[in-house]
Design a protein around this motif. Structure first.
Motif, PDB file in Angstrom:
ATOM      1  N   GLY A   1     -12.820  -8.835   2.099  1.00 20.00           N
ATOM      2  CA  GLY A   1     -13.039  -9.907   3.058  1.00 20.00           C
ATOM      3  C   GLY A   1     -12.764  -9.434   4.472  1.00 20.00           C
ATOM      4  O   GLY A   1     -12.407  -8.272   4.703  1.00 20.00           O
ATOM      5  N   SER A   2     -12.931 -10.342   5.427  1.00 15.05           N
ATOM      6  CA  SER A   2     -12.770  -9.981   6.837  1.00 15.05           C
ATOM      7  C   SER A   2     -11.320  -9.684   7.205  1.00 15.05           C
ATOM      8  O   SER A   2     -11.049  -8.932   8.129  1.00 15.05           O
ATOM      9  CB  SER A   2     -13.313 -11.089   7.733  1.00 15.05           C
ATOM     10  N   LEU A   3     -10.390 -10.279   6.494  1.00 14.10           N
ATOM     11  CA  LEU A   3      -8.971 -10.021   6.732  1.00 14.10           C
ATOM     12  C   LEU A   3      -8.363  -9.552   5.411  1.00 14.10           C
ATOM     13  O   LEU A   3      -8.080 -10.356   4.525  1.00 14.10           O
ATOM     14  CB  LEU A   3      -8.264 -11.287   7.230  1.00 14.10           C
ATOM     15  N   PRO A   4      -8.195  -8.233   5.227  1.00 12.35           N
ATOM     16  CA  PRO A   4      -7.702  -7.724   3.943  1.00 12.35           C
ATOM     17  C   PRO A   4      -6.269  -8.178   3.668  1.00 12.35           C
ATOM     18  O   PRO A   4      -5.548  -8.579   4.572  1.00 12.35           O
ATOM     19  CB  PRO A   4      -7.777  -6.210   4.105  1.00 12.35           C
TER      20      PRO A   4
ATOM     21  N   ARG B   1     -11.154   1.502   0.076  1.00  6.70           N
ATOM     22  CA  ARG B   1     -11.930   1.016   1.236  1.00  6.70           C
ATOM     23  C   ARG B   1     -13.333   0.558   0.853  1.00  6.70           C
ATOM     24  O   ARG B   1     -13.964  -0.178   1.603  1.00  6.70           O
ATOM     25  CB  ARG B   1     -12.048   2.110   2.287  1.00  6.70           C
ATOM     26  N   THR B   2     -13.864   1.013  -0.275  1.00  3.10           N
ATOM     27  CA  THR B   2     -15.232   0.655  -0.658  1.00  3.10           C
ATOM     28  C   THR B   2     -15.322  -0.742  -1.269  1.00  3.10           C
ATOM     29  O   THR B   2     -16.425  -1.239  -1.496  1.00  3.10           O
ATOM     30  CB  THR B   2     -15.829   1.675  -1.654  1.00  3.10           C
ATOM     31  N   TYR B   3     -14.191  -1.386  -1.542  1.00  2.00           N
ATOM     32  CA  TYR B   3     -14.191  -2.725  -2.134  1.00  2.00           C
ATOM     33  C   TYR B   3     -14.139  -3.774  -1.031  1.00  2.00           C
ATOM     34  O   TYR B   3     -13.538  -3.564   0.019  1.00  2.00           O
ATOM     35  CB  TYR B   3     -13.005  -2.881  -3.103  1.00  2.00           C
TER      36      TYR B   3
ATOM     37  N   HIS C   1      -9.603   6.696 -11.643  1.00  2.55           N
ATOM     38  CA  HIS C   1      -8.546   5.756 -11.997  1.00  2.55           C
ATOM     39  C   HIS C   1      -8.523   4.571 -11.033  1.00  2.55           C
ATOM     40  O   HIS C   1      -8.401   3.419 -11.457  1.00  2.55           O
ATOM     41  CB  HIS C   1      -7.193   6.468 -12.005  1.00  2.55           C
ATOM     42  N   THR C   2      -8.641   4.834  -9.740  1.00  2.00           N
ATOM     43  CA  THR C   2      -8.618   3.758  -8.742  1.00  2.00           C
ATOM     44  C   THR C   2      -9.799   2.818  -8.958  1.00  2.00           C
ATOM     45  O   THR C   2      -9.640   1.593  -8.968  1.00  2.00           O
ATOM     46  CB  THR C   2      -8.643   4.335  -7.313  1.00  2.00           C
ATOM     47  N   ARG C   3     -10.986   3.379  -9.136  1.00  4.26           N
ATOM     48  CA  ARG C   3     -12.182   2.573  -9.374  1.00  4.26           C
ATOM     49  C   ARG C   3     -12.030   1.743 -10.648  1.00  4.26           C
ATOM     50  O   ARG C   3     -12.328   0.542 -10.660  1.00  4.26           O
ATOM     51  CB  ARG C   3     -13.405   3.485  -9.459  1.00  4.26           C
ATOM     52  N   GLY C   4     -11.532   2.355 -11.714  1.00  2.00           N
ATOM     53  CA  GLY C   4     -11.345   1.640 -12.979  1.00  2.00           C
ATOM     54  C   GLY C   4     -10.358   0.488 -12.840  1.00  2.00           C
ATOM     55  O   GLY C   4     -10.600  -0.621 -13.345  1.00  2.00           O
TER      56      GLY C   4
ATOM     57  N   GLU D   1      -4.592   9.552   0.036  1.00  5.22           N
ATOM     58  CA  GLU D   1      -5.852   9.559   0.800  1.00  5.22           C
ATOM     59  C   GLU D   1      -7.061   9.356  -0.119  1.00  5.22           C
ATOM     60  O   GLU D   1      -7.976   8.609   0.221  1.00  5.22           O
ATOM     61  CB  GLU D   1      -5.994  10.846   1.616  1.00  5.22           C
ATOM     62  N   ALA D   2      -7.076  10.007  -1.263  1.00  7.63           N
ATOM     63  CA  ALA D   2      -8.198   9.853  -2.198  1.00  7.63           C
ATOM     64  C   ALA D   2      -8.254   8.425  -2.753  1.00  7.63           C
ATOM     65  O   ALA D   2      -9.333   7.848  -2.903  1.00  7.63           O
ATOM     66  CB  ALA D   2      -8.078  10.873  -3.332  1.00  7.63           C
ATOM     67  N   MET D   3      -7.088   7.844  -3.036  1.00  4.89           N
ATOM     68  CA  MET D   3      -7.046   6.444  -3.487  1.00  4.89           C
ATOM     69  C   MET D   3      -7.594   5.539  -2.394  1.00  4.89           C
ATOM     70  O   MET D   3      -8.399   4.647  -2.644  1.00  4.89           O
ATOM     71  CB  MET D   3      -5.610   6.052  -3.851  1.00  4.89           C
TER      72      MET D   3
END
Length: 156
Positions: free
Chosen positions: A128-131, A123-125, A80-83, A116-118
């Motif tokens: 940029g340098s400053l989220p 974190r894999t997206y 769901h998060t990835r989608g 935590e799973a979300m």
């Protein structure tokens, strides 16, 4: 005595010139046209009013506001998060923006135990340098059986 009065005159002249320049800038700013608002809705018009219920995206000047995106298919919180993030990324890019231009992200989880799973997927997206700043909360029922809904504010 003459030096002091000449220096005072120059100082006062500079102050008056600076004030006049500031007043000119304020006048020009007040005369400027308001930013154009663009609204986009992927939804069909309401049969009663003829208007969509809400806009999927609103651009105001260089600001972009995307409404919440959910994932309405079976799967895990990771799916769901990835989608959701893939859809947001696509919507941002279609509007001329990107994940790196996000200023604010709001995450609504159907269950806070999925935090935590979300985060592991989030974190894999590339933000940029400053989220962006982010708020995550558990909502009492995310619409459409989605485990997550995310909305963003970005700039173009």
């Amino acid at each position: 005595m003459e030096k002091k009065s000449r220096r005072g005159l120059l100082k006062n002249s500079a102050t008056v010139a600076a004030a006049a320049a500031g007043a000119t800038l304020l006048t020009k700013a007040a005369e400027a046209q308001p930013a154009k608002i663009e609204k986009h809705s992927p939804f069909p018009p309401n049969p009663t009013t003829g208007k969509p219920m809400y806009s999927g995206a609103v651009a105001y000047g260089n600001m972009l506001f995307l409404s919440g995106v959910g994932y309405h298919k079976p799967g895990t919180i990771e799916d769901h998060t990835r989608g959701v993030l893939d859809e947001i990324k696509k919507n941002l890019e279609n509007a001329g923006s990107s994940l790196q231009n996000c200023l604010k992200v709001t995450v609504f989880l159907a269950d806070l135990k999925d935090y935590e799973a979300m985060n592991a997927v989030y974190r894999t997206y590339d933000w940029g340098s400053l989220p962006p700043v982010r708020t995550t909360t558990a909502a009492a029922g995310v619409p459409g059986d989605s485990l997550i809904e995310i909305d963003v504010i970005a700039y173009i």
